[in-house]
Each structure stands twice: as C-alpha cells, then as structure tokens.
Scaffold this motif. Sequence first.
Motif, PDB file in Angstrom:
ATOM      1  N   ASN A 216       0.840  -1.345  -0.174  1.00 38.03           N
ATOM      2  CA  ASN A 216      -0.076   0.117   0.071  1.00 38.03           C
ATOM      3  C   ASN A 216       0.741   1.230   0.079  1.00 38.03           C
ATOM      4  O   ASN A 216       1.357   1.641   0.973  1.00 38.03           O
ATOM      5  CB  ASN A 216      -0.939  -0.115   1.359  1.00 38.03           C
ATOM      6  CG  ASN A 216      -1.947   1.127   1.292  1.00 38.03           C
ATOM      7  OD1 ASN A 216      -1.660   2.413   0.820  1.00 38.03           O
ATOM      8  ND2 ASN A 216      -3.144   0.748   1.587  1.00 38.03           N
ATOM      9  N   LEU A 217       0.950   1.892  -1.259  1.00 35.17           N
ATOM     10  CA  LEU A 217       1.588   3.086  -1.273  1.00 35.17           C
ATOM     11  C   LEU A 217       1.250   4.379  -0.483  1.00 35.17           C
ATOM     12  O   LEU A 217       2.120   5.071   0.078  1.00 35.17           O
ATOM     13  CB  LEU A 217       1.749   3.474  -2.766  1.00 35.17           C
ATOM     14  CG  LEU A 217       2.844   2.702  -3.643  1.00 35.17           C
ATOM     15  CD1 LEU A 217       2.608   2.897  -5.005  1.00 35.17           C
ATOM     16  CD2 LEU A 217       4.353   2.813  -3.278  1.00 35.17           C
ATOM     17  N   GLY A 218       0.010   4.326  -0.015  1.00 37.98           N
ATOM     18  CA  GLY A 218      -0.519   5.319   0.726  1.00 37.98           C
ATOM     19  C   GLY A 218      -0.029   5.237   2.097  1.00 37.98           C
ATOM     20  O   GLY A 218       0.346   6.153   2.935  1.00 37.98           O
ATOM     21  N   LEU A 257       2.633   4.197  -8.878  1.00 37.47           N
ATOM     22  CA  LEU A 257       2.268   5.628  -8.332  1.00 37.47           C
ATOM     23  C   LEU A 257       0.933   6.103  -8.992  1.00 37.47           C
ATOM     24  O   LEU A 257       0.198   6.664  -8.391  1.00 37.47           O
ATOM     25  CB  LEU A 257       3.390   6.512  -8.342  1.00 37.47           C
ATOM     26  CG  LEU A 257       4.414   6.406  -7.565  1.00 37.47           C
ATOM     27  CD1 LEU A 257       5.637   7.262  -8.061  1.00 37.47           C
ATOM     28  CD2 LEU A 257       4.073   6.627  -5.995  1.00 37.47           C
ATOM     29  N   SER A 258       0.749   5.684 -10.386  1.00 33.15           N
ATOM     30  CA  SER A 258      -0.434   6.311 -11.272  1.00 33.15           C
ATOM     31  C   SER A 258      -1.610   5.446 -10.589  1.00 33.15           C
ATOM     32  O   SER A 258      -2.727   5.873 -10.926  1.00 33.15           O
ATOM     33  CB  SER A 258       0.001   5.787 -12.497  1.00 33.15           C
ATOM     34  OG  SER A 258      -0.189   4.382 -12.774  1.00 33.15           O
ATOM     35  N   ALA A 259      -1.601   4.337  -9.800  1.00 38.18           N
ATOM     36  CA  ALA A 259      -2.585   3.668  -9.353  1.00 38.18           C
ATOM     37  C   ALA A 259      -3.344   4.224  -8.242  1.00 38.18           C
ATOM     38  O   ALA A 259      -4.108   3.878  -7.773  1.00 38.18           O
ATOM     39  CB  ALA A 259      -2.199   2.183  -9.148  1.00 38.18           C
ATOM     40  N   ILE A 260      -2.680   5.007  -7.055  1.00 41.11           N
ATOM     41  CA  ILE A 260      -2.997   5.691  -6.115  1.00 41.11           C
ATOM     42  C   ILE A 260      -4.259   6.431  -6.219  1.00 41.11           C
ATOM     43  O   ILE A 260      -4.303   7.461  -7.142  1.00 41.11           O
ATOM     44  CB  ILE A 260      -1.858   6.428  -5.454  1.00 41.11           C
ATOM     45  CG1 ILE A 260      -0.504   5.482  -5.342  1.00 41.11           C
ATOM     46  CG2 ILE A 260      -2.409   7.126  -4.124  1.00 41.11           C
ATOM     47  CD1 ILE A 260       0.386   6.470  -4.650  1.00 41.11           C
ATOM     48  N   PRO A 261      -5.481   6.252  -5.696  1.00 43.75           N
ATOM     49  CA  PRO A 261      -6.484   6.965  -5.878  1.00 43.75           C
ATOM     50  C   PRO A 261      -6.199   8.326  -5.444  1.00 43.75           C
ATOM     51  O   PRO A 261      -5.619   8.648  -4.576  1.00 43.75           O
ATOM     52  CB  PRO A 261      -7.560   6.234  -4.987  1.00 43.75           C
ATOM     53  CG  PRO A 261      -6.959   4.816  -4.560  1.00 43.75           C
ATOM     54  CD  PRO A 261      -5.538   5.063  -4.667  1.00 43.75           C
ATOM     55  N   ARG A 262      -6.770   9.428  -5.945  1.00 42.28           N
ATOM     56  CA  ARG A 262      -6.844  10.700  -5.523  1.00 42.28           C
ATOM     57  C   ARG A 262      -8.259  11.115  -4.688  1.00 42.28           C
ATOM     58  O   ARG A 262      -9.240  10.701  -5.232  1.00 42.28           O
ATOM     59  CB  ARG A 262      -6.915  11.668  -6.828  1.00 42.28           C
ATOM     60  CG  ARG A 262      -5.412  11.521  -7.596  1.00 42.28           C
ATOM     61  CD  ARG A 262      -4.629  12.718  -7.392  1.00 42.28           C
ATOM     62  NE  ARG A 262      -3.326  12.685  -8.014  1.00 42.28           N
ATOM     63  CZ  ARG A 262      -2.898  13.612  -8.507  1.00 42.28           C
ATOM     64  NH1 ARG A 262      -3.494  14.982  -8.677  1.00 42.28           N
ATOM     65  NH2 ARG A 262      -1.622  13.697  -9.072  1.00 42.28           N
ATOM     66  N   PRO A 263      -8.102  11.704  -3.645  1.00 41.49           N
ATOM     67  CA  PRO A 263      -8.973  12.137  -2.896  1.00 41.49           C
ATOM     68  C   PRO A 263     -10.223  13.149  -3.535  1.00 41.49           C
ATOM     69  O   PRO A 263     -11.021  13.396  -3.191  1.00 41.49           O
ATOM     70  CB  PRO A 263      -8.492  12.833  -1.675  1.00 41.49           C
ATOM     71  CG  PRO A 263      -7.176  13.151  -1.897  1.00 41.49           C
ATOM     72  CD  PRO A 263      -6.839  12.159  -2.947  1.00 41.49           C
ATOM     73  N   ASP A 264      -9.602  13.902  -4.276  1.00 43.71           N
ATOM     74  CA  ASP A 264     -10.328  14.907  -5.287  1.00 43.71           C
ATOM     75  C   ASP A 264     -10.821  14.292  -6.504  1.00 43.71           C
ATOM     76  O   ASP A 264      -9.871  14.211  -7.503  1.00 43.71           O
ATOM     77  CB  ASP A 264      -9.603  16.179  -5.316  1.00 43.71           C
ATOM     78  CG  ASP A 264     -10.517  17.456  -5.917  1.00 43.71           C
ATOM     79  OD1 ASP A 264     -11.380  16.978  -6.491  1.00 43.71           O
ATOM     80  OD2 ASP A 264      -9.911  18.564  -5.728  1.00 43.71           O
ATOM     81  N   ILE A 272      -1.047   4.442 -15.765  1.00 44.58           N
ATOM     82  CA  ILE A 272      -0.166   3.553 -16.485  1.00 44.58           C
ATOM     83  C   ILE A 272      -0.669   2.211 -16.224  1.00 44.58           C
ATOM     84  O   ILE A 272      -0.721   1.625 -15.371  1.00 44.58           O
ATOM     85  CB  ILE A 272       1.149   3.589 -16.000  1.00 44.58           C
ATOM     86  CG1 ILE A 272       1.600   5.233 -16.271  1.00 44.58           C
ATOM     87  CG2 ILE A 272       1.965   2.952 -16.779  1.00 44.58           C
ATOM     88  CD1 ILE A 272       3.174   5.386 -15.592  1.00 44.58           C
ATOM     89  N   ILE A 273      -1.331   1.559 -17.294  1.00 45.72           N
ATOM     90  CA  ILE A 273      -1.855   0.152 -17.351  1.00 45.72           C
ATOM     91  C   ILE A 273      -0.690  -0.854 -17.850  1.00 45.72           C
ATOM     92  O   ILE A 273      -0.141  -0.455 -19.067  1.00 45.72           O
ATOM     93  CB  ILE A 273      -2.942  -0.073 -18.179  1.00 45.72           C
ATOM     94  CG1 ILE A 273      -4.068   1.114 -17.750  1.00 45.72           C
ATOM     95  CG2 ILE A 273      -3.499  -1.525 -17.911  1.00 45.72           C
ATOM     96  CD1 ILE A 273      -4.537   0.745 -16.319  1.00 45.72           C
ATOM     97  N   LEU A 274      -0.205  -1.846 -16.984  1.00 47.35           N
ATOM     98  CA  LEU A 274       0.880  -2.680 -17.444  1.00 47.35           C
ATOM     99  C   LEU A 274       0.159  -3.806 -17.827  1.00 47.35           C
ATOM    100  O   LEU A 274      -0.965  -4.639 -17.362  1.00 47.35           O
ATOM    101  CB  LEU A 274       1.648  -3.049 -16.057  1.00 47.35           C
ATOM    102  CG  LEU A 274       2.328  -1.761 -15.335  1.00 47.35           C
ATOM    103  CD1 LEU A 274       3.028  -2.421 -14.171  1.00 47.35           C
ATOM    104  CD2 LEU A 274       3.209  -1.217 -16.305  1.00 47.35           C
ATOM    105  N   ASN A 275       0.719  -4.169 -18.898  1.00 48.20           N
ATOM    106  CA  ASN A 275       0.197  -5.468 -19.819  1.00 48.20           C
ATOM    107  C   ASN A 275       0.591  -6.697 -19.132  1.00 48.20           C
ATOM    108  O   ASN A 275       1.898  -6.840 -18.826  1.00 48.20           O
ATOM    109  CB  ASN A 275       0.484  -5.383 -21.291  1.00 48.20           C
ATOM    110  CG  ASN A 275      -0.400  -4.435 -22.038  1.00 48.20           C
ATOM    111  OD1 ASN A 275      -1.806  -3.970 -21.571  1.00 48.20           O
ATOM    112  ND2 ASN A 275       0.050  -3.696 -22.733  1.00 48.20           N
TER     113      ASN A 275
END
Length: 322
Positions: A216-218, A257-264, A272-275
């Motif tokens: 969990n990066l958060g 990092l691109s997968a972290i949800p934004r609160p706003d 970034i979607i990894l195949n």
Amino acid sequence: MAEKLLQVENLKKWFPVEGDKLFSKSTSVVKAVDDISFYIEKGETLGLVGESGCGKSTAGRVILRLIEATEGRILIENEDIRALTSKNLKQKRKDMQIVFQDPYASLNPRLKVEQILEEPMSIHLDISKKERKERVKQIMQDVGLNHAYIDRYPHEFSGGQRQRIGIARALAVNPKLIIMDEPVSALDVSVQAQVLNLIQDLQKKYGLTYLFITHNLGVVKHISNRIAVMYLGKIVEIADRDEFFDNAKHPYAQALLSAIPRPDPKLKRKRIILNGDIPSPVNPPEGCRFHTRCPYVMEECKSISPELKDTGNGHWVACHLR
C-alpha cells in the motif's frame, strides 16, 4: 550521515522446486529473493513495497533468519548474523523482532495476553517475575490497551487490539530493529490509521528502526523515511520518500504511483496500465525482469540485467533508461 543499523548485501533466497516423478531430483528453483542490497539507518523507517509475490515478505523473514538465506550477508550493527552459532543467534534475537500480517494466526490461542508478553522476556531478559509483570503493565499502556485485559485470550479481542498485542510482544525485549510485515493490511481503514500512528509514536519513544513491508503506497508514504521498490525478487528503485513520490524513475514504480486513488475526483492522473502478469520466479525473463511488461522496453533490456545505480541525491534505480 547516521549510523547504519542493518546492512543487507547481495542477499539471495532460492527455493528448490520439487520434482514431479518418483526419485526425481529438483532441477529448478524459485528465485524469491535474488541478489538484493540495501541499508537502514538507526531510527529510520524503510518502506519495502511491491506486488504480491515479489519476495518482500520472504526478504523480511530471511533477514531475521526465520528462513535461512541461500547467499549474501546480513549485518546488524556490523555483525554478520549469518555467521552466528545457534547459541549466539538466540542472544541476538532480542535485538530484532517481527510483527506479522495476521494478528490472529501469529498469537498462541492457548495463552493469555500476560503469558504471551512474558514469554519472550523470560527467554531473553534477565529480570525477576515481578519486573516482568511491571513491564507487561507498561507495554500494555504503551500500545493503548487496558492492563485489566491481561487475563484474556486472543480470540476475545478485535483485530486491531490483537495487532496491538503483536506489537507489544515485539516490544517486550527492547529490540533495535522491528520488521513490520504488512501490519495493517488485515485491519479496517479506520483502525489502520490508529495502528500506524501508534507505530510512529513507539518509534519516537524507544528509538526503534523499522523495515516496513507493504503493498500500500498510501501507507508507506505516511510512515516511511525512504522507500525501496521490489519486483520479481529484485530491488528496482530506492529513494527518499518525497523524492520518490515527486520523481519516481523506474517504469514499474511510476505505474504503481499512477494507481494511487486521488481524494479529489476533479484531479486527474494519467493511469499507466501494465500488460500481462508477473512472470514466474521459477523462470524469470533474461535481462531486466520487468521488460515483458515495460512500455519503454529496448533491445538491451531483453538481454542485459541493469545494475542498481545512484542517479544523485541517494536515488538508486535499476533501469537502462536512467
């Protein structure tokens, strides 16, 4: 520069794969941890992140010699614990403890809380029974539990309370290093915040050093001083927390990092979607292990394994693009 408490050098843990036929010998191995190196300074928290199956929990257990390493050195205060005899290792164990992911599975259901906390003290600390009881009382207070609960069994507590007991057990012998193996992933979000704040408060009070393992990066942003990213048994990036979140350089770290949800909801981030899936650690790709999923793959990535190099300001990256 602060003194290094833990140094891991070229650490490997390979598990042999059992043969399928009678009397057949194992010819392949699972390279769960494959030649990783890093350090942790006294009093700091290093967050070790990566997808499930990347080898981060195995690395934590190998560092404590709960699992024996295949190769490499593990130095705690410049002492190689892989070279210690069983007797000397037992004496060293009080300096290094672990908090497991599942607080229910990691606590003995037959023991009361007082027994759970006194057991490591009776093994590692030369103190009287009265002093042990006083220390149990103090530790219970430190982790936010009522001392009146010492006669209860683990099943009588909530998940958050059980994890506090697990943390208290790790604290019982005055350790220097604690490995936190996904300590909040099994807890509700509201309880996670409480336990994370407790972990930080205890670090300040006792001067503890943490290796914090999580996906969990958060969570890792909240608690870590530096961050190491692991992929398929290899460390691909190490950087200070702020530097990592502002300027991640490895394509895999950028995807995380691109997968972290934004609160706003009005703020948009390019996802970034990894195949594809993570390749098998039994037969990892040649060259860079991430090249089968990397959007920037080059020919050299397919044959040459990149070294972990310092790109400046203590920011280490293993990528041919950097």
